[in-house]
Structure formats: structure tokens, C-alpha cells
Design a protein around this motif. Sequence first.
Motif, PDB file in Angstrom:
ATOM      1  N   GLY A 132       0.784  -1.219   0.000  1.00  9.15           N
ATOM      2  CA  GLY A 132       0.000   0.000   0.000  1.00  9.15           C
ATOM      3  C   GLY A 132       0.818   1.272   0.000  1.00  9.15           C
ATOM      4  N   ASP A 133       2.139   1.168   0.244  1.00  4.09           N
ATOM      5  CA  ASP A 133       2.994   2.347   0.181  1.00  4.09           C
ATOM      6  C   ASP A 133       3.098   2.846  -1.261  1.00  4.09           C
ATOM      7  OD1 ASP A 133       3.440   2.203   2.876  1.00  4.09           O
ATOM      8  OD2 ASP A 133       5.501   1.464   2.733  1.00  4.09           O
ATOM      9  N   THR A 134       3.442   4.105  -1.404  1.00  2.00           N
ATOM     10  CA  THR A 134       3.636   4.711  -2.721  1.00  2.00           C
ATOM     11  C   THR A 134       5.023   5.336  -2.787  1.00  2.00           C
ATOM     12  OG1 THR A 134       1.276   5.204  -2.931  1.00  2.00           O
ATOM     13  CG2 THR A 134       2.779   6.423  -4.356  1.00  2.00           C
ATOM     14  N   ILE A 135       5.707   5.096  -3.885  1.00  2.00           N
ATOM     15  CA  ILE A 135       7.028   5.673  -4.142  1.00  2.00           C
ATOM     16  C   ILE A 135       6.921   6.443  -5.444  1.00  2.00           C
ATOM     17  CG2 ILE A 135       9.444   5.138  -4.670  1.00  2.00           C
ATOM     18  CD1 ILE A 135       9.016   2.578  -2.943  1.00  2.00           C
ATOM     19  N   SER A 136       7.356   7.706  -5.447  1.00  2.00           N
ATOM     20  CA  SER A 136       7.140   8.513  -6.641  1.00  2.00           C
ATOM     21  C   SER A 136       8.330   9.400  -6.959  1.00  2.00           C
ATOM     22  CB  SER A 136       5.880   9.375  -6.474  1.00  2.00           C
ATOM     23  OG  SER A 136       6.020  10.256  -5.380  1.00  2.00           O
ATOM     24  N   GLY A 137       8.337   9.875  -8.195  1.00  2.00           N
ATOM     25  CA  GLY A 137       9.325  10.813  -8.680  1.00  2.00           C
ATOM     26  C   GLY A 137       8.696  11.621  -9.789  1.00  2.00           C
ATOM     27  N   LEU A 142       4.918   4.618  -8.253  1.00  3.36           N
ATOM     28  CA  LEU A 142       4.970   3.172  -8.048  1.00  3.36           C
ATOM     29  C   LEU A 142       4.192   2.798  -6.794  1.00  3.36           C
ATOM     30  CD1 LEU A 142       8.760   2.618  -8.807  1.00  3.36           C
ATOM     31  CD2 LEU A 142       6.858   1.814 -10.218  1.00  3.36           C
ATOM     32  N   ASP A 143       3.256   1.856  -6.946  1.00  2.60           N
ATOM     33  CA  ASP A 143       2.507   1.314  -5.816  1.00  2.60           C
ATOM     34  C   ASP A 143       3.172   0.023  -5.347  1.00  2.60           C
ATOM     35  OD1 ASP A 143       0.377   3.246  -5.756  1.00  2.60           O
ATOM     36  OD2 ASP A 143      -0.390   2.325  -7.591  1.00  2.60           O
ATOM     37  N   VAL A 144       3.382  -0.087  -4.042  1.00  3.99           N
ATOM     38  CA  VAL A 144       3.976  -1.291  -3.462  1.00  3.99           C
ATOM     39  C   VAL A 144       2.880  -2.329  -3.243  1.00  3.99           C
ATOM     40  CG1 VAL A 144       5.263  -2.225  -1.508  1.00  3.99           C
ATOM     41  CG2 VAL A 144       5.767   0.085  -2.348  1.00  3.99           C
ATOM     42  N   ILE A 145       3.097  -3.528  -3.798  1.00  6.24           N
ATOM     43  CA  ILE A 145       2.112  -4.609  -3.702  1.00  6.24           C
ATOM     44  C   ILE A 145       2.784  -5.813  -3.051  1.00  6.24           C
ATOM     45  CG2 ILE A 145       0.474  -6.044  -4.965  1.00  6.24           C
ATOM     46  CD1 ILE A 145       0.901  -4.042  -7.348  1.00  6.24           C
ATOM     47  N   PHE A 157       5.723  -4.030  -7.935  1.00  5.31           N
ATOM     48  CA  PHE A 157       5.535  -2.584  -8.000  1.00  5.31           C
ATOM     49  C   PHE A 157       4.637  -2.255  -9.186  1.00  5.31           C
ATOM     50  CE2 PHE A 157       9.642  -3.312  -5.991  1.00  5.31           C
ATOM     51  CZ  PHE A 157       9.585  -2.491  -4.875  1.00  5.31           C
ATOM     52  N   GLY A 158       3.566  -1.521  -8.929  1.00  8.93           N
ATOM     53  CA  GLY A 158       2.662  -1.116  -9.993  1.00  8.93           C
ATOM     54  C   GLY A 158       2.991   0.291 -10.473  1.00  8.93           C
ATOM     55  N   LEU A 159       3.259   0.454 -11.763  1.00  8.34           N
ATOM     56  CA  LEU A 159       3.557   1.762 -12.353  1.00  8.34           C
ATOM     57  C   LEU A 159       2.244   2.373 -12.838  1.00  8.34           C
ATOM     58  CD1 LEU A 159       5.545   3.922 -13.336  1.00  8.34           C
ATOM     59  CD2 LEU A 159       5.883   2.527 -15.407  1.00  8.34           C
ATOM     60  N   ARG A 160       1.736   3.341 -12.108  1.00  7.01           N
ATOM     61  CA  ARG A 160       0.402   3.886 -12.387  1.00  7.01           C
ATOM     62  C   ARG A 160       0.289   4.457 -13.796  1.00  7.01           C
ATOM     63  NH1 ARG A 160      -1.295   7.393  -7.002  1.00  7.01           N
ATOM     64  NH2 ARG A 160      -0.979   5.725  -5.448  1.00  7.01           N
ATOM     65  N   GLU A 161       1.302   5.200 -14.208  1.00  7.04           N
ATOM     66  CA  GLU A 161       1.214   5.929 -15.475  1.00  7.04           C
ATOM     67  C   GLU A 161       1.102   5.003 -16.682  1.00  7.04           C
ATOM     68  OE1 GLU A 161       2.736   8.642 -12.431  1.00  7.04           O
ATOM     69  OE2 GLU A 161       3.243   6.582 -12.988  1.00  7.04           O
ATOM     70  N   GLU A 162       1.526   3.757 -16.564  1.00  2.98           N
ATOM     71  CA  GLU A 162       1.433   2.812 -17.680  1.00  2.98           C
ATOM     72  C   GLU A 162       0.565   1.605 -17.349  1.00  2.98           C
ATOM     73  OE1 GLU A 162       5.240   1.819 -19.345  1.00  2.98           O
ATOM     74  OE2 GLU A 162       5.764   3.916 -19.736  1.00  2.98           O
ATOM     75  N   GLY A 168       8.768  -9.009 -10.637  1.00  3.19           N
ATOM     76  CA  GLY A 168       9.850  -9.760  -9.998  1.00  3.19           C
ATOM     77  C   GLY A 168       9.864 -11.206 -10.438  1.00  3.19           C
ATOM     78  N   ASP A 169       9.888 -12.127  -9.469  1.00  2.00           N
ATOM     79  CA  ASP A 169       9.791 -13.565  -9.754  1.00  2.00           C
ATOM     80  C   ASP A 169       8.392 -14.094  -9.493  1.00  2.00           C
ATOM     81  OD1 ASP A 169      12.423 -13.614 -10.456  1.00  2.00           O
ATOM     82  OD2 ASP A 169      13.130 -14.744  -8.715  1.00  2.00           O
ATOM     83  N   HIS A 170       7.462 -13.216  -9.155  1.00  2.00           N
ATOM     84  CA  HIS A 170       6.104 -13.652  -8.824  1.00  2.00           C
ATOM     85  C   HIS A 170       5.394 -14.212 -10.051  1.00  2.00           C
ATOM     86  CE1 HIS A 170       2.404 -13.857  -6.621  1.00  2.00           C
ATOM     87  NE2 HIS A 170       1.791 -12.993  -7.414  1.00  2.00           N
TER      88      HIS A 170
END
Length: 298
Positions: A132-137, A142-145, A157-162, A168-170
Amino acid sequence: MAIPYVRQFDFEYGRLDQVSPLIQRVVAENPGPFTYTGTGVYIVGAGTVAVLDPGPAIDAHFDALKRALDGREVSHVLVSHGHSDHSPLAQPLADWAGCKTYALAKAIPTAKGILGSDDDLGFIPDVQIADGDTISGPGWTLDVIATPGHTSNHICFGLREENACFSGDHIMGWSTTVVSPPDGDMEDYLASLKAVRARKFDALWPTHGPPVLEDVTGFIDAYIAHRHEREAAILARLEQGDETIPKMVDTIYAAVDPSLHPAACHSVLGHIIKLVKERRVTASDDPPSVSSVYRLAD
């Protein structure tokens, strides 16, 4: 349901490729049966960027990343999970760039060498992030899942803009992943697959191999169906009298290179632990192991 694998893509080791408007990729030269062509390192953004899964500590690879990042600000170094093909270069890269590393807590050690890449127990993130954390620039978010299963600390990590997911390996386009107890958990893995599916991403960018760019939901459905089919095959072998995991693997994975059977044993163990929890199978040991004896529950 057969998984519609994607295995062909254009790359050269150390080359910086623009693979989408916001994503660039550099592939490390660490190919193998579990890494496919090698570790794909993703750079998100333009002037100020995040780097995802920097990969193994190979000098030539580190040099390639430095060239790719020259003249840009690296604000975050992100790690999906602590395996030796994903995280060893994270801290050196962050030190070089003058930023911090971000990941979940350290994973539980697994059996050495089972997954083709050992646990990187030396990696401890500077900043622990959570679901649920968000990392941005600038221009990217990027949404942390949290996606436990392959490991207990695996994240996507979900990239909202795209509307894209760095998986990863999931979820990988070229193969299924190994879910190896005690750190891996099949019940968690299936729940995590469904959680990613529910987000209806348009693209998956795995750390190894090519992306999944078509019918992501259908691809994940096939991934889930494959796990249910594997579970059914295990129950069928138990019904036929196979009481040990190695014996089941000899039949279920007869077409697979025998050198991969130890990893297959741990993947089957992941399924069986789930079946034991559901009281559909009994085990001679607690906790169950690869060497335990198993029978169908009455």
C-alpha cells in the motif's frame, strides 16, 4: 489450461534499452535455468529515476548500470526480494548514487542452491516498505504490492502511469516460479496471484525474460490453473500409491531435466503443505518435509 509463455525478446547484455515510454532495461549476464537470459534491471523515469532489482554483483554489469545512469539522479533503489540474482548490487548502487535502498524485511533462509540463486542474507534495506505504500518521482508513481509466495518478503511494483506491474519472480513470461518452503508458501502464492490479477494490469515486466503485454488477466488465469493442475497431479500420484515427494517428482516431472528435480521437490512440497493444512493429505512429520511419507486423508 496451457500457459501462453513468452520467451523471445530483443536484448544484449549491458545494453540500455528503452522498452516503454517510462521504462528502460539493462540485462545482466547471469543466465541459467532459474534466471533464463539473466536479471533484467529496470530504470523508471527520465531525469530522476528509480532502479528496480539491480541484480548480481558482477563488475561488468555494475559498469553497465553506471553508464546507463550517468547524468541522472537515482532517487530510489528498489528490491523485489532478497535473492542473489536480485539484491546484491542494491547497496553498492545506492552508495554510488547517494540514495537509499527500499524493500520488505529480510527473508527466511531456504535450502541452499535449491532455487539456483542463494538467499542474499546480507541485504537489509535502508527503508522497509509495506503493502500500500507509494514511491514517486517526476512523472512516475509506483505502488507497493505485497506478493508473498515465492518468498515471504516478495513485492511487486505497480507503475500507475502505464498500468504496468514489475512482477519480480512472482509472475514470469517464460516459466513458472518455484515456491520453496519454509520461506515460500503456496497458499500465500495463490492469494497473491489473485491480488495482482484483480488490479487488471495492461503489462507485466518480470525480472527475468520478456514482458507479458497481451491479455495479462488471461495469462494470470493460466498461471493459477497450472497450480491447480499440479495439485490434482499430486493427489493422483498419492491415489496411485506414491508416498514420497521424490517418487511423485519422477513421474510428474518426467519430461524435465533431472538436474531441476530438487527444485521440483520443493515446489511439490509447497503444494503438499497446503494440502496438509486443508486436511486432504497426512504427513509422517511435523513440519512436513521432502523426506516425509504422505498419504491421502481418510
